[in-house]
Design an enzyme around this catalytic site. Structure first.
Site, PDB file in Angstrom:
ATOM      1  N   HIS A 156      23.351  -6.326   0.139  1.00  0.00           N
ATOM      2  CA  HIS A 156      24.113  -7.462   1.154  1.00  0.00           C
ATOM      3  C   HIS A 156      23.746  -8.821   0.669  1.00  0.00           C
ATOM      4  CE1 HIS A 156      25.793  -7.338   5.225  1.00  0.00           C
ATOM      5  NE2 HIS A 156      25.624  -8.598   4.991  1.00  0.00           N
ATOM      6  N   ALA A 215      16.982  -8.867  -6.781  1.00  0.00           N
ATOM      7  CA  ALA A 215      17.315  -8.780  -5.352  1.00  0.00           C
ATOM      8  C   ALA A 215      16.944  -7.169  -4.937  1.00  0.00           C
ATOM      9  CB  ALA A 215      18.818  -8.745  -5.124  1.00  0.00           C
ATOM     10  N   HIS A 220      28.956  -6.241   4.071  1.00  0.00           N
ATOM     11  CA  HIS A 220      28.323  -5.861   3.026  1.00  0.00           C
ATOM     12  C   HIS A 220      28.804  -6.098   1.401  1.00  0.00           C
ATOM     13  CE1 HIS A 220      24.818  -3.058   1.546  1.00  0.00           C
ATOM     14  NE2 HIS A 220      25.737  -2.935   0.687  1.00  0.00           N
ATOM     15  N   HIS A 253      22.539 -12.257   0.481  1.00  0.00           N
ATOM     16  CA  HIS A 253      21.540 -13.032   1.361  1.00  0.00           C
ATOM     17  C   HIS A 253      20.640 -13.941   0.368  1.00  0.00           C
ATOM     18  CE1 HIS A 253      19.079 -10.024  -0.473  1.00  0.00           C
ATOM     19  NE2 HIS A 253      17.897 -10.675  -0.379  1.00  0.00           N
ATOM     20  N   ARG A 299       0.926  -1.276  -0.147  1.00  0.00           N
ATOM     21  CA  ARG A 299      -0.036   0.063   0.113  1.00  0.00           C
ATOM     22  C   ARG A 299       0.899   1.227  -0.063  1.00  0.00           C
ATOM     23  NH1 ARG A 299      -5.182  -1.553  -0.264  1.00  0.00           N
ATOM     24  NH2 ARG A 299      -5.697  -3.434   0.735  1.00  0.00           N
TER      25      ARG A 299
END
Lengths: 334, 334
Positions: free
Chosen positions: A163, A159, A112, A165, A20
């Site tokens: 970082h 992505a 990172h 993941h 939203r």
């Protein structure tokens, strides 16, 4: 709450998860954090994610503190929500159910700038171990029928954070593509009483043209009918249907080949965006004889367009023989 | 010659169409012509395309000369080639065939800067007429089982040239996604003796929340289970399985609604890249009772990632009710 809705003509579910406040044009803007921006996955920002589910803390620090090397947290913007019942209902000729599920993020390392393939082999192995732990835990929830593990690397591969993941989604239904794969493997087994993946491995090792590399327990091949340039699959050479039951030694071999294949792709394709998906059995164990877990790595070098949307076919400008040849020749340990 | 290869596990064909001389990293670079660059689809550059198959020439100019308003030419870099036999062969446990087919480009207008939806309604109608003519002609070739018409607009939607155009591919097999759609429609018909698309139109008109617009013969709706934000389908309100058999009056109505829906998407979504696909019957006519041609328009505002690749599900952040509401409110004829 997100909704799972089924197309009335074909067997296709979609998840309607409204964000939203977003205007239509916002969807087109890139959302990857720049290195200068704030990153909720970095060391010291633990309070910016939901409370962690699992972590590796070599220095013995406490939950949601700094000092971790791997962290699993719920996705802050989940596609599915963990609370509630499934509640299947009809709307005239249409079908829907509540979007119940788990959506977790595996933060593979604390730095990172370092991609999964640049982490030490031991950290890649710990990532695979974290996948196993989360699958074993989520299989206990009777609402879930399938647990999907995947990784999006790079903006073009979807992505939204830079970082490193991976993600895990537990689903209340077995997805269509998983059913198709299980059905194909079952048909082969019924006819030949052999696992189709074991047969593929035997044919590929005999042929050699599509083999990228092997170690003691694993093989990496460019599949015969790849959807994407440089698509590469990693399979255990032993038969195993359930990734989460494999041994620590097996994970070490998987980490070794996964890291090397990703490094080869990184060098050959100039740091491509990529997705990988763990193809694993469903929560039920009835597929053990004929299914064979594996990881499919898909570099994102081409764009899907109207032809793919209309046919389900993919057009691939690089043959798997050529791709494997180039990947084989690329040395990642000088 | 391109090859069609079948995945041994699931029913998925890929087209291996090698582009020799391209290095792996080249696939990642954008290939859309800038407006300053050379465009083979512009007036005066007719000699830079293969010889034309069909053209509209209001000034009576000769083939492959300037002065046209619409041109159909073979794709210079075809995914499939027109010459040769299909030659199905096995390679061990794998299956392949020659990549036989037609691949044509419909250049919808002569002006480089003008998008399809900006052309006069008459030109949009002529584009649809050209689709019909090429389908009717290609259906005569006994090697072809399906003729796909689609459009890629914008680089993110897979367009490699900026100048407005659509594409047509004639295929030696009926693609998996088309088979699934035909099967779903057939099952509904067997059970209810009604066309499922006619039923969908009736339910949508009664409900109203997902209707974008209607004219005399056509309706535009956001489907109940849309894969993409602002996905919109255009369907004839009368039952018709074969797009290529519809009348000139029908095409006028289709052009009217197609142009308006694309203009609405352009305004609401800030000139989004998009694909559209004509969903039409196969070359055979046995589906006439239960199939219903339509156009599916898919704005490209989200990225497909590992979740979609692993499940076949799509995650859509905009409900079709919200999308239709916004599109309905957008005025394109002030």
């Amino acid at each position: 709450m997100p909704e799972l809705r089924k197309d009335p003509i074909v067997d296709r579910w979609v998840i309607i998860a409204q964000e939203r406040g977003k205007r239509p044009a916002d969807f087109a803007s890139p959302t990857v954090n720049s290195q200068a921006g704030f990153c909720p996955f970095c060391l010291g920002n633990e309070s910016k994610t939901p409370q962690e589910i699992l972590a590796l803390r070599p220095n013995g620090s406490g939950p949601n503190e700094s000092g971790w090397s791997l962290r699993v947290v719920p996705n802050k913007y989940p596609a599915l929500t963990i609370e509630g019942g499934i509640d299947r209902v009809g709307e005239g000729m249409y079908d829907k159910m509540n979007g119940i599920g788990a959506h977790e993020v595996i933060i593979e390392g604390s730095c990172h700038e370092v991609a999964l393939e640049e982490l030490p082999e031991r950290a890649v192995q710990e990532t695979l171990w974290a996948f196993q732990q989360r699958i074993i835990d989520l299989k206990r929830d009777p609402r879930f029928r399938y647990i999907l593990v995947f990784k999006n690397h790079g903006e073009a591969a979807g992505a939204t954070l830079e970082h490193t993941h991976s993600q895990l989604v537990a689903l209340p239904i077995v997805p269509e593509l998983v059913l198709e794969e299980l059905d194909g493997a079952r048909r082969h087994y019924e006819y030949k009483e052999r696992c189709i993946y074991c047969d593929i491995i035997a044919q590929e090792r005999g042929d050699g043209r599509r083999v990228v590399m092997e170690n003691h327990d694993f093989i990496a091949v460019c599949p015969y009918a790849p959807r994407f340039p440089f698509e590469t699959w990693i399979l255990p050479k032993y038969h195993s249907a359930h990734f989460e039951h494999d041994s620590t030694e097996a994970l070490a071999g998987a980490a070794n080949i996964l890291k090397d294949v990703l490094l080869k792709l990184r060098m050959v394709c100039n740091q491509p965006p990529y997705n990988f998906v763990l193809h694993n059995s469903t929560v039920q164990s009835k597929h053990s004889a004929y299914f064979h877990w594996h990881i499919e790595i898909m570099p994102k070098l081409t764009k899907l367009a109207g032809f793919e949307a209309g046919t389900g076919f993919h057009i691939n400008p690089v043959s798997p023989e050529e791709a494997a040849d180039i990947l084989r020749a690329c040395t990642v340990h000088p």
